[in-house]
Write a protein that holds these residues in place. Structure first.
Motif, PDB file in Angstrom:
ATOM      1  N   PHE A 265       0.829  -1.213   0.000  1.00  8.81           N
ATOM      2  CA  PHE A 265       0.000   0.000   0.000  1.00  8.81           C
ATOM      3  C   PHE A 265       0.860   1.259   0.000  1.00  8.81           C
ATOM      4  O   PHE A 265       0.343   2.358  -0.214  1.00  8.81           O
ATOM      5  N   ARG A 266       2.161   1.115   0.208  1.00  4.15           N
ATOM      6  CA  ARG A 266       3.011   2.291   0.363  1.00  4.15           C
ATOM      7  C   ARG A 266       3.124   3.114  -0.909  1.00  4.15           C
ATOM      8  O   ARG A 266       3.370   4.314  -0.847  1.00  4.15           O
ATOM      9  N   THR A 267       2.958   2.463  -2.063  1.00  2.00           N
ATOM     10  CA  THR A 267       3.099   3.190  -3.327  1.00  2.00           C
ATOM     11  C   THR A 267       1.755   3.447  -3.996  1.00  2.00           C
ATOM     12  O   THR A 267       1.707   3.815  -5.171  1.00  2.00           O
ATOM     13  N   ARG A 268       0.663   3.292  -3.279  1.00  2.00           N
ATOM     14  CA  ARG A 268      -0.669   3.517  -3.853  1.00  2.00           C
ATOM     15  C   ARG A 268      -1.130   4.943  -3.593  1.00  2.00           C
ATOM     16  O   ARG A 268      -0.884   5.506  -2.519  1.00  2.00           O
ATOM     17  N   SER A 269      -1.853   5.487  -4.538  1.00  2.00           N
ATOM     18  CA  SER A 269      -2.473   6.803  -4.355  1.00  2.00           C
ATOM     19  C   SER A 269      -3.686   6.661  -3.451  1.00  2.00           C
ATOM     20  O   SER A 269      -4.195   5.557  -3.222  1.00  2.00           O
ATOM     21  N   ILE A 270      -4.174   7.778  -2.944  1.00  2.00           N
ATOM     22  CA  ILE A 270      -5.354   7.741  -2.088  1.00  2.00           C
ATOM     23  C   ILE A 270      -6.554   7.214  -2.861  1.00  2.00           C
ATOM     24  O   ILE A 270      -7.406   6.513  -2.313  1.00  2.00           O
ATOM     25  N   GLU A 271      -6.612   7.513  -4.149  1.00  2.00           N
ATOM     26  CA  GLU A 271      -7.723   7.017  -4.964  1.00  2.00           C
ATOM     27  C   GLU A 271      -7.671   5.492  -5.104  1.00  2.00           C
ATOM     28  O   GLU A 271      -8.712   4.816  -5.097  1.00  2.00           O
ATOM     29  N   GLN A 272      -6.467   4.942  -5.214  1.00  2.00           N
ATOM     30  CA  GLN A 272      -6.325   3.490  -5.302  1.00  2.00           C
ATOM     31  C   GLN A 272      -6.689   2.819  -3.980  1.00  2.00           C
ATOM     32  O   GLN A 272      -7.326   1.755  -3.963  1.00  2.00           O
ATOM     33  N   LYS A 273      -6.300   3.438  -2.874  1.00  2.00           N
ATOM     34  CA  LYS A 273      -6.675   2.896  -1.565  1.00  2.00           C
ATOM     35  C   LYS A 273      -8.187   2.936  -1.384  1.00  2.00           C
ATOM     36  O   LYS A 273      -8.786   1.994  -0.848  1.00  2.00           O
ATOM     37  N   GLN A 274      -8.797   4.028  -1.831  1.00  2.00           N
ATOM     38  CA  GLN A 274     -10.246   4.158  -1.737  1.00  2.00           C
ATOM     39  C   GLN A 274     -10.940   3.059  -2.542  1.00  2.00           C
ATOM     40  O   GLN A 274     -11.937   2.474  -2.090  1.00  2.00           O
ATOM     41  N   GLN A 275     -10.418   2.768  -3.723  1.00  2.00           N
ATOM     42  CA  GLN A 275     -11.019   1.740  -4.559  1.00  2.00           C
ATOM     43  C   GLN A 275     -10.943   0.373  -3.895  1.00  2.00           C
ATOM     44  O   GLN A 275     -11.922  -0.395  -3.906  1.00  2.00           O
ATOM     45  N   ILE A 276      -9.784   0.048  -3.286  1.00  2.00           N
ATOM     46  CA  ILE A 276      -9.645  -1.230  -2.591  1.00  2.00           C
ATOM     47  C   ILE A 276     -10.607  -1.293  -1.414  1.00  2.00           C
ATOM     48  O   ILE A 276     -11.272  -2.313  -1.186  1.00  2.00           O
ATOM     49  N   ARG A 277     -10.712  -0.196  -0.659  1.00  2.00           N
ATOM     50  CA  ARG A 277     -11.652  -0.156   0.464  1.00  2.00           C
ATOM     51  C   ARG A 277     -13.071  -0.433  -0.019  1.00  2.00           C
ATOM     52  O   ARG A 277     -13.790  -1.260   0.557  1.00  2.00           O
ATOM     53  N   ASP A 278     -13.479   0.250  -1.062  1.00  2.00           N
ATOM     54  CA  ASP A 278     -14.854   0.124  -1.544  1.00  2.00           C
ATOM     55  C   ASP A 278     -15.134  -1.270  -2.097  1.00  2.00           C
ATOM     56  O   ASP A 278     -16.218  -1.837  -1.875  1.00  2.00           O
ATOM     57  N   GLU A 279     -14.167  -1.847  -2.818  1.00  2.00           N
ATOM     58  CA  GLU A 279     -14.353  -3.195  -3.352  1.00  2.00           C
ATOM     59  C   GLU A 279     -14.416  -4.215  -2.217  1.00  2.00           C
ATOM     60  O   GLU A 279     -15.219  -5.164  -2.254  1.00  2.00           O
ATOM     61  N   MET A 280     -13.574  -4.034  -1.207  1.00  2.00           N
ATOM     62  CA  MET A 280     -13.590  -4.940  -0.063  1.00  2.00           C
ATOM     63  C   MET A 280     -14.934  -4.868   0.657  1.00  2.00           C
ATOM     64  O   MET A 280     -15.536  -5.901   0.988  1.00  2.00           O
TER      65      MET A 280
END
Length: 327
Positions: A265-280
């Motif tokens: 997760f260290r190299t992910r943008s906030i938008e990518q983290k948000q997408q993983i959160r929402d998919e999870m």
């Protein structure tokens, strides 16, 4: 206003943690300011590297996971209110307060304790991302999980049950802990001190091999992973408890048409983290809210002042489930 926090501090040639008073952070435009009730302790915390925690200037506060109550928020925050119970995979969490971007923050399910909430974001988001996003785990496929009784491995087994996984095989170093992991979905436990995991996978899959391998060990098991993988299998590198460097048989990788995927997760943008959160949450949220899916928390807990003791306990590998600081 000041708060107590565990900050990185030099200790001869090493780096230690010291509890000091620092300023309470101000929330930015997209941030929530959270009064922390509990913080999760993660294996990466043991590295005590600045880049893992506080990328900004100022005191380098350790910790990557917390749960607490929202006490202030930025102007652009939506979906969260003052007083909400939240949990987040963020930085500066070994402290009494922390800020977190609302776009990667989760509401705490009703029925979760503060300890359970603090044990959720890192493990659940990482395990889901490894299995579903990177591993493309499909219904009925077999799964091999290395370090199945610790951290993300144990959570990966839990999460796999809600992704309609087939046979689940896991490695560990304790027969007792492997037996305990069967309560959470492990079917075949392999003590690597006494058994060969490749042989166990071959036998458990009728010679086919594992469709997805979730690897928390890293160096020392890569060759075995390639041998144990099924044709078209996916090897997902999550942790590197055994080291960072290993060798690979590229011919075998090609012949089996394997995918070797790294996740972080260290190299992910906030938008990518948000997408993983929402998919999870789309796949697992209902089970979390019902209480059917919840993190495993170790029976021992620690205070913020006991952070060095908590990390030593983690390093000893005696724990089963998340180690939590009660802040």
């Amino acid at each position: 206003m000041t708060m107590k926090a565990a900050v990185l501090a030099p200790d001869g040639d090493e780096v230690t943690l010291r509890i000091v008073d620092v300023e309470v952070p101000e929330p930015g435009e997209h941030d929530l300011l959270v009064a922390i009730k509990a913080s999760g302790v993660n294996r990466t915390d043991l590295r005590r590297k600045q880049e893992h925690f506080s990328p900004d200037s100022g005191p380098q506060i350790a910790g990557l996971e917390m749960a607490g109550e929202v006490v202030a928020k930025g102007a652009s925050v939506t979906g969260f209110d003052i007083g909400d119970r939240v949990m987040s995979f963020t930085s500066n969490c070994y402290a009494e307060f922390a800020t977190t971007d609302y776009r990667s923050t989760l509401h705490v399910p009703d029925g979760y304790s503060w300890s359970e909430a603090a044990a959720t974001p890192v493990w659940f988001m990482t395990a889901y991302n490894a299995l579903k996003t990177a591993g493309q785990l499909a219904a009925g496929e077999s799964l091999l999980v290395h370090a199945a009784t610790a951290g993300v491995g144990l959570t990966g087994i839990q999460v796999s049950q809600y992704l309609e996984v087939g046979t689940v095989i896991g490695t560990g170093i304790s027969d007792d802990q492997l037996e305990r992991a069967k309560d959470f979905g492990l079917e075949v436990g392999v003590n690597v001190k006494t058994s060969n995991f490749v042989d166990a996978v071959t036998q458990s899959t009728a010679g086919k091999g594992a469709d997805v391998i979730m690897d928390m060990v890293g160096a020392g098991v890569l060759a075995g992973n390639i041998e144990a993988a099924a044709l078209g299998g996916r090897i997902v590198s999550v942790g590197r408890m055994g080291g960072f460097v290993d060798s690979i048989d590229l011919n075998e990788l090609a012949l089996k048409r394997l995918a070797l995927v790294g996740v972080t997760f260290r190299t992910r943008s906030i938008e990518q983290k948000q997408q993983i959160r929402d998919e999870m949450l789309g796949d697992l949220g209902e089970h979390m809210r019902s209480g059917a899916l919840r993190p495993v928390v170790d029976e021992r807990s620690f205070s913020l002042d006991q952070i060095l003791e908590a990390q030593a306990y983690m390093a000893s590998n005696q724990h089963f489930g998340k180690i939590v600081l009660n802040v």
